[in-house]
Design a protein around this motif. Structure first.
Motif, PDB file in Angstrom:
ATOM      1  N   GLN A   1      14.995   4.932  19.323  1.00 31.61           N
ATOM      2  CA  GLN A   1      15.097   6.378  19.503  1.00 31.61           C
ATOM      3  C   GLN A   1      15.430   7.111  18.206  1.00 31.61           C
ATOM      4  OE1 GLN A   1      14.376   7.928  22.429  1.00 31.61           O
ATOM      5  NE2 GLN A   1      13.745   5.862  23.020  1.00 31.61           N
ATOM      6  N   HIS A   2      16.058   6.429  17.276  1.00 27.93           N
ATOM      7  CA  HIS A   2      16.487   7.085  16.033  1.00 27.93           C
ATOM      8  C   HIS A   2      16.009   6.270  14.841  1.00 27.93           C
ATOM      9  CE1 HIS A   2      19.031   9.750  18.365  1.00 27.93           C
ATOM     10  NE2 HIS A   2      19.496   8.686  18.997  1.00 27.93           N
ATOM     11  N   PHE A   3      15.350   6.953  13.894  1.00 33.69           N
ATOM     12  CA  PHE A   3      14.840   6.299  12.700  1.00 33.69           C
ATOM     13  C   PHE A   3      15.429   6.965  11.461  1.00 33.69           C
ATOM     14  CE2 PHE A   3      12.259   4.370  15.608  1.00 33.69           C
ATOM     15  CZ  PHE A   3      11.274   5.169  16.161  1.00 33.69           C
ATOM     16  N   VAL A   4      15.565   6.169  10.421  1.00 32.69           N
ATOM     17  CA  VAL A   4      15.977   6.733   9.131  1.00 32.69           C
ATOM     18  C   VAL A   4      14.857   7.584   8.556  1.00 32.69           C
ATOM     19  CG1 VAL A   4      16.662   6.169   6.770  1.00 32.69           C
ATOM     20  CG2 VAL A   4      17.552   4.816   8.674  1.00 32.69           C
ATOM     21  N   PHE A   5      13.620   7.170   8.786  1.00 38.00           N
ATOM     22  CA  PHE A   5      12.458   7.862   8.208  1.00 38.00           C
ATOM     23  C   PHE A   5      11.489   8.234   9.312  1.00 38.00           C
ATOM     24  CE2 PHE A   5       8.032   7.193   6.720  1.00 38.00           C
ATOM     25  CZ  PHE A   5       7.929   8.328   5.940  1.00 38.00           C
ATOM     26  N   ARG A   6      11.095   9.496   9.365  1.00 43.30           N
ATOM     27  CA  ARG A   6      10.123   9.970  10.351  1.00 43.30           C
ATOM     28  C   ARG A   6       8.970  10.657   9.604  1.00 43.30           C
ATOM     29  NH1 ARG A   6      11.750  10.655  15.730  1.00 43.30           N
ATOM     30  NH2 ARG A   6      13.921  10.116  16.163  1.00 43.30           N
ATOM     31  N   PRO A   7       7.849   9.996   9.411  1.00 48.52           N
ATOM     32  CA  PRO A   7       6.733  10.656   8.716  1.00 48.52           C
ATOM     33  C   PRO A   7       6.138  11.754   9.565  1.00 48.52           C
ATOM     34  CG  PRO A   7       6.026   8.567   9.629  1.00 48.52           C
ATOM     35  CD  PRO A   7       7.504   8.646   9.855  1.00 48.52           C
ATOM     36  N   LYS A   8       5.694  12.817   8.916  1.00 46.62           N
ATOM     37  CA  LYS A   8       4.972  13.858   9.634  1.00 46.62           C
ATOM     38  C   LYS A   8       3.611  13.321  10.047  1.00 46.62           C
ATOM     39  CE  LYS A   8       7.141  17.538   6.923  1.00 46.62           C
ATOM     40  NZ  LYS A   8       6.884  18.650   5.965  1.00 46.62           N
ATOM     41  N   THR A   9       3.045  13.913  11.066  1.00 42.57           N
ATOM     42  CA  THR A   9       1.723  13.489  11.511  1.00 42.57           C
ATOM     43  C   THR A   9       0.723  13.614  10.369  1.00 42.57           C
ATOM     44  OG1 THR A   9       2.212  14.219  13.737  1.00 42.57           O
ATOM     45  CG2 THR A   9      -0.102  13.885  13.189  1.00 42.57           C
ATOM     46  N   GLY A  10       0.030  12.542  10.086  1.00 39.55           N
ATOM     47  CA  GLY A  10      -0.968  12.572   9.015  1.00 39.55           C
ATOM     48  C   GLY A  10      -0.457  12.116   7.677  1.00 39.55           C
ATOM     49  N   ASP A  11       0.874  11.937   7.510  1.00 47.32           N
ATOM     50  CA  ASP A  11       1.399  11.419   6.248  1.00 47.32           C
ATOM     51  C   ASP A  11       0.920   9.988   6.064  1.00 47.32           C
ATOM     52  OD1 ASP A  11       2.655  13.635   5.430  1.00 47.32           O
ATOM     53  OD2 ASP A  11       4.695  12.975   5.836  1.00 47.32           O
ATOM     54  N   ARG A  12       0.241   9.746   4.961  1.00 44.28           N
ATOM     55  CA  ARG A  12      -0.310   8.424   4.735  1.00 44.28           C
ATOM     56  C   ARG A  12      -0.599   8.232   3.255  1.00 44.28           C
ATOM     57  NH1 ARG A  12      -6.716   7.964   5.962  1.00 44.28           N
ATOM     58  NH2 ARG A  12      -7.405   9.520   4.465  1.00 44.28           N
ATOM     59  N   VAL A  13      -1.024   7.031   2.905  1.00 41.24           N
ATOM     60  CA  VAL A  13      -1.504   6.731   1.566  1.00 41.24           C
ATOM     61  C   VAL A  13      -2.986   7.071   1.512  1.00 41.24           C
ATOM     62  CG1 VAL A  13      -2.009   4.854  -0.034  1.00 41.24           C
ATOM     63  CG2 VAL A  13       0.219   4.955   1.100  1.00 41.24           C
ATOM     64  N   ASP A  14      -3.384   7.843   0.503  1.00 42.49           N
ATOM     65  CA  ASP A  14      -4.754   8.344   0.412  1.00 42.49           C
ATOM     66  C   ASP A  14      -5.659   7.496  -0.480  1.00 42.49           C
ATOM     67  OD1 ASP A  14      -4.343  11.039   1.829  1.00 42.49           O
ATOM     68  OD2 ASP A  14      -2.799  11.087   0.267  1.00 42.49           O
ATOM     69  N   TRP A  15      -5.064   6.559  -1.245  1.00 37.69           N
ATOM     70  CA  TRP A  15      -5.866   5.811  -2.219  1.00 37.69           C
ATOM     71  C   TRP A  15      -5.114   4.547  -2.587  1.00 37.69           C
ATOM     72  CZ3 TRP A  15      -6.280   7.440  -8.033  1.00 37.69           C
ATOM     73  CH2 TRP A  15      -7.330   6.752  -8.652  1.00 37.69           C
ATOM     74  N   VAL A  16      -5.831   3.427  -2.727  1.00 39.37           N
ATOM     75  CA  VAL A  16      -5.221   2.156  -3.114  1.00 39.37           C
ATOM     76  C   VAL A  16      -5.962   1.594  -4.320  1.00 39.37           C
ATOM     77  CG1 VAL A  16      -4.734  -0.221  -2.430  1.00 39.37           C
ATOM     78  CG2 VAL A  16      -4.444   1.640  -0.770  1.00 39.37           C
ATOM     79  N   ILE A  17      -5.200   1.284  -5.375  1.00 37.64           N
ATOM     80  CA  ILE A  17      -5.720   0.648  -6.583  1.00 37.64           C
ATOM     81  C   ILE A  17      -5.120  -0.754  -6.645  1.00 37.64           C
ATOM     82  CG2 ILE A  17      -5.894   0.779  -9.092  1.00 37.64           C
ATOM     83  CD1 ILE A  17      -5.120   3.774  -8.816  1.00 37.64           C
ATOM     84  N   ALA A  18      -5.949  -1.765  -6.899  1.00 40.83           N
ATOM     85  CA  ALA A  18      -5.440  -3.137  -6.950  1.00 40.83           C
ATOM     86  C   ALA A  18      -6.053  -3.873  -8.123  1.00 40.83           C
ATOM     87  CB  ALA A  18      -5.740  -3.879  -5.647  1.00 40.83           C
ATOM     88  N   GLY A  19      -5.347  -4.896  -8.596  1.00 39.85           N
ATOM     89  CA  GLY A  19      -5.869  -5.702  -9.694  1.00 39.85           C
ATOM     90  C   GLY A  19      -4.916  -6.809 -10.072  1.00 39.85           C
ATOM     91  N   GLY A  20      -5.421  -7.764 -10.849  1.00 36.67           N
ATOM     92  CA  GLY A  20      -4.614  -8.870 -11.319  1.00 36.67           C
ATOM     93  C   GLY A  20      -3.931  -8.560 -12.636  1.00 36.67           C
ATOM     94  N   GLU A  21      -3.122  -9.500 -13.078  1.00 36.54           N
ATOM     95  CA  GLU A  21      -2.329  -9.313 -14.291  1.00 36.54           C
ATOM     96  C   GLU A  21      -3.087  -9.818 -15.513  1.00 36.54           C
ATOM     97  OE1 GLU A  21       2.411  -9.657 -15.159  1.00 36.54           O
ATOM     98  OE2 GLU A  21       1.447 -11.354 -14.170  1.00 36.54           O
ATOM     99  N   SER A  22      -2.868  -9.176 -16.649  1.00 32.74           N
ATOM    100  CA  SER A  22      -3.482  -9.611 -17.905  1.00 32.74           C
ATOM    101  C   SER A  22      -2.397  -9.756 -18.961  1.00 32.74           C
ATOM    102  CB  SER A  22      -4.559  -8.617 -18.360  1.00 32.74           C
ATOM    103  OG  SER A  22      -4.025  -7.321 -18.503  1.00 32.74           O
ATOM    104  N   GLY A  23      -2.763 -10.417 -20.062  1.00 29.33           N
ATOM    105  CA  GLY A  23      -1.790 -10.643 -21.125  1.00 29.33           C
ATOM    106  C   GLY A  23      -1.417 -12.112 -21.227  1.00 29.33           C
ATOM    107  N   PRO A  24      -0.650 -12.474 -22.261  1.00 27.35           N
ATOM    108  CA  PRO A  24      -0.349 -13.886 -22.549  1.00 27.35           C
ATOM    109  C   PRO A  24       0.331 -14.616 -21.390  1.00 27.35           C
ATOM    110  CG  PRO A  24       0.238 -12.501 -24.417  1.00 27.35           C
ATOM    111  CD  PRO A  24      -0.110 -11.568 -23.300  1.00 27.35           C
TER     112      PRO A  24
END
Length: 272
Positions: free
Chosen positions: A140-163
């Motif tokens: 019944q009670h949450f610490v976080f209540r997102p508004k309707t439609g609150d979401r992630v609009d874009w996801v970027i992913a990739g692996g690690e580079s470097g030594p």
């Protein structure tokens, strides 16, 4: 000529701000942050991508420099958070959704583990689907209540580079790609990094077969061998074991490229 001019205005240039810094770091001089926000207000013809590893500071620092809802009035600012595994996703994505930005995105690079964005376990009684803006719980009670439609609009992913780059299991970006496709969220795959999933047996002189297990992990079989392979075989193959099943080849960032299952993924959110 008029039509061409209108077409050019549909997509504004994107500015990735402070790639080697963090706008919301507490050590940043507040005057610098105010100057940046002044510049953003003066350049509505540009889209500013603000990416932070300290998304928990964003709400407070925005309130100090402008107001907590300043981003809602700006259609030229996309706010992003860096997330590399499930634990960070469950810790930081709710913080990102609490900031009232017009466009929110995730930078999941380097991707260091499998992540379920459509089922974040926020508590024992609550799950959050951040790709669709839905929450499910019997509490019944949450610490976080997102508004309707609150979401992630874009996801970027990739692996690690470097030594010291760590390899990325091929299942991890595929999971994100499939989740985004199912939810209609743009997906951008940047790179494999230093490692790729080329068949290690080609380098070792073995004839291998790969079978997909029900769990989604991979298993390699070679001349009757099954993981774990001994140290000599791994050195001969020029690879490392990952998750006890998938063997990855270190071929370098350029050779590894950015094809995921034979194609590029260059999704971007539409301008609002």
């Amino acid at each position: 000529m008029q039509c061409a001019s209108l077409e050019l205005r549909r997509t504004r240039p994107r500015v990735f701000c402070a790639s080697l810094a963090d706008v919301f770091d507490t050590d940043v001089d507040p005057a610098w942050r105010r100057d940046l926000f002044d510049l953003i207000e003066l350049t509505p013809n540009l889209i500013w991508l603000l990416l932070t590893k300290r998304i928990g500071n964003a709400f407070r620092e925005l309130s100090r420099a402008r107001s907590h809802d300043w981003l809602m009035g700006r259609d030229n600012v996309w706010l992003g958070a860096t997330v590399v595994n499930q634990a960070e996703a469950e810790r930081d994505i709710p913080k990102l959704l609490q900031v009232p930005a017009r466009v929110r995105f995730l930078s999941m690079e380097p991707l260091l583990g499998p992540v379920q964005l459509d089922r974040l376990q926020i508590s024992d009684e609550r799950e959050l689907d951040v790709l669709r803006g839905r929450t499910g719980s019997t509490a019944q009670h949450f610490v976080f209540r997102p508004k309707t439609g609150d979401r992630v609009d874009w996801v970027i992913a990739g692996g690690e580079s470097g030594p010291g780059a760590r390899p990325m299991h091929p299942t991890w970006p595929r999971m994100l790609r499939d989740q985004c496709a199912a939810a209609g969220v743009p997906f951008l795959y940047k790179q494999w990094g230093e490692w790729t999933d080329e068949d290690w047996g080609e380098h070792a002189g073995y004839q291998d077969t790969a079978g997909v297990l029900p769990s989604g992990e991979f298993e390699l079989m070679s001349k009757g061998y099954s993981p774990p392979f001994d140290q000599h075989e791994r050195l001969m193959a020029g690879n490392v074991r990952l998750d006890g099943r998938m063997l990855m080849d270190r071929v370098g960032k350029k050779n590894a490229g950015r094809l995921l299952d034979g194609r590029t993924h260059d999704g971007f959110p539409e301008e609002r």
